[in-house]
Design an enzyme around this catalytic site. Structure first.
Site, PDB file in Angstrom:
ATOM      1  N   GLY A  53       0.982  -1.191  -0.056  1.00 51.65           N
ATOM      2  CA  GLY A  53       0.076   0.006  -0.082  1.00 51.65           C
ATOM      3  C   GLY A  53       1.010   1.194   0.037  1.00 51.65           C
ATOM      4  O   GLY A  53       2.011   1.232   0.546  1.00 51.65           O
ATOM      5  N   GLN A  58       3.151   9.910   1.119  1.00 52.43           N
ATOM      6  CA  GLN A  58       4.451   9.180   1.179  1.00 52.43           C
ATOM      7  C   GLN A  58       5.219   9.581  -0.158  1.00 52.43           C
ATOM      8  O   GLN A  58       6.764   9.060  -0.153  1.00 52.43           O
ATOM      9  CB  GLN A  58       4.244   7.861   1.251  1.00 52.43           C
ATOM     10  N   CYS A 100       5.408   0.599   8.098  1.00 49.43           N
ATOM     11  CA  CYS A 100       5.074   1.523   6.980  1.00 49.43           C
ATOM     12  C   CYS A 100       6.614   1.831   6.298  1.00 49.43           C
ATOM     13  O   CYS A 100       7.380   1.855   6.887  1.00 49.43           O
ATOM     14  CB  CYS A 100       4.703   2.684   7.702  1.00 49.43           C
ATOM     15  N   LEU A 101       6.350   2.102   4.835  1.00 43.69           N
ATOM     16  CA  LEU A 101       7.360   2.699   3.831  1.00 43.69           C
ATOM     17  C   LEU A 101       8.161   3.508   4.186  1.00 43.69           C
ATOM     18  O   LEU A 101       9.289   3.826   4.014  1.00 43.69           O
ATOM     19  CB  LEU A 101       6.908   2.570   2.656  1.00 43.69           C
ATOM     20  N   HIS A 142      -5.026   1.820   7.096  1.00 38.97           N
ATOM     21  CA  HIS A 142      -3.518   2.210   7.262  1.00 38.97           C
ATOM     22  C   HIS A 142      -3.347   3.451   6.257  1.00 38.97           C
ATOM     23  O   HIS A 142      -2.700   4.490   6.386  1.00 38.97           O
ATOM     24  CB  HIS A 142      -2.379   1.316   7.113  1.00 38.97           C
ATOM     25  N   GLU A 143      -3.799   3.003   4.928  1.00 36.06           N
ATOM     26  CA  GLU A 143      -3.737   4.128   3.894  1.00 36.06           C
ATOM     27  C   GLU A 143      -4.622   5.300   3.914  1.00 36.06           C
ATOM     28  O   GLU A 143      -4.339   6.331   3.673  1.00 36.06           O
ATOM     29  CB  GLU A 143      -3.907   3.284   2.573  1.00 36.06           C
ATOM     30  N   HIS A 146      -3.180   7.535   6.300  1.00 37.24           N
ATOM     31  CA  HIS A 146      -1.967   8.559   5.848  1.00 37.24           C
ATOM     32  C   HIS A 146      -2.687   9.707   5.283  1.00 37.24           C
ATOM     33  O   HIS A 146      -2.068  10.817   5.182  1.00 37.24           O
ATOM     34  CB  HIS A 146      -1.457   7.686   4.654  1.00 37.24           C
TER      35      HIS A 146
END
Ligand code: NI
Length: 189
Positions: A53, A58, A100-101, A142-143, A146
């Site tokens: 995701g 990001q 998380c990236l 999660h997304e 963000h």
């Protein structure tokens, strides 16, 4: 499908500490070729980073766009773009490891709803609803977080959050953060 076979751009991923990650994204109002190109670039960036995701903040773009593929390329139908999304139903509870990236190498247990329904627009501006449970429900939450400027750290205790912040600060001072991406960690988002 695309008439011009242009290669997608791989964006650098914005890391924890950049204000864009903690700023709510602006709603998308133009559903044009530029948006579709951005979505393609976001998928390419997500796959390159071994994520399932990725949200526009990001990659430094403060807009309400997220891409998800919990199958990681296995199932073309698992590719989901959610634009201006909102969660309209939440059910149950799941506790599981989340990463998380934008916060590489840190994973913590996060409690989420086990099943959610999302209402969102697609790249053409059409509204749709999508439901998911388990990992997909986790990815939706999660997304969408963000896009509201919230990282998974927000869901941890203040104690744990401060510990992670201190660790990152130390690693940064030592020149060891950000670490290089570890391939295979497909549950990072
Ligand atoms: Ni993330």
């Amino acid at each position: 499908m695309s008439k011009t076979a242009t290669k997608p751009n791989i964006f650098p991923i914005v890391l924890y500490g950049e204000p864009v990650l903690e700023t709510p994204g602006a709603p998308v109002t133009k559903f044009d070729a530029e948006l579709r190109g951005l979505v393609d670039d976001m998928f390419a960036t997500m796959y390159a980073a071994q994520g399932v995701g990725l949200a526009a903040p990001q990659v430094g773009i403060s807009k309400r766009i997220s891409v998800i593929d919990v199958s990681f390329k296995e199932d073309p139908k698992a590719r989901i773009v959610i634009i201006n999304p909102e969660i309209i139903r939440k059910e149950g509870k799941q506790v599981g490891q989340e990463g998380c990236l934008s916060i590489p190498d840190f994973r913590e247990n996060v409690t989420r709803a086990n099943s959610v329904t999302v209402r969102a627009q697609d790249v053409h501006g059409e509204w749709f609803e999508a439901s998911g449970d388990g990992l997909l429900a986790r990815a939706f939450q999660h997304e969408i977080d963000h896009l509201d400027g919230k990282l998974f750290l927000f869901h941890l205790s203040a104690l744990k959050r401060d510990l992670i912040k201190r660790k990152i600060k130390k690693l940064r001072q030592a020149g060891d953060w950000p670490p290089s991406i570890t391939p295979g960690s497909k549950t990072t988002k």
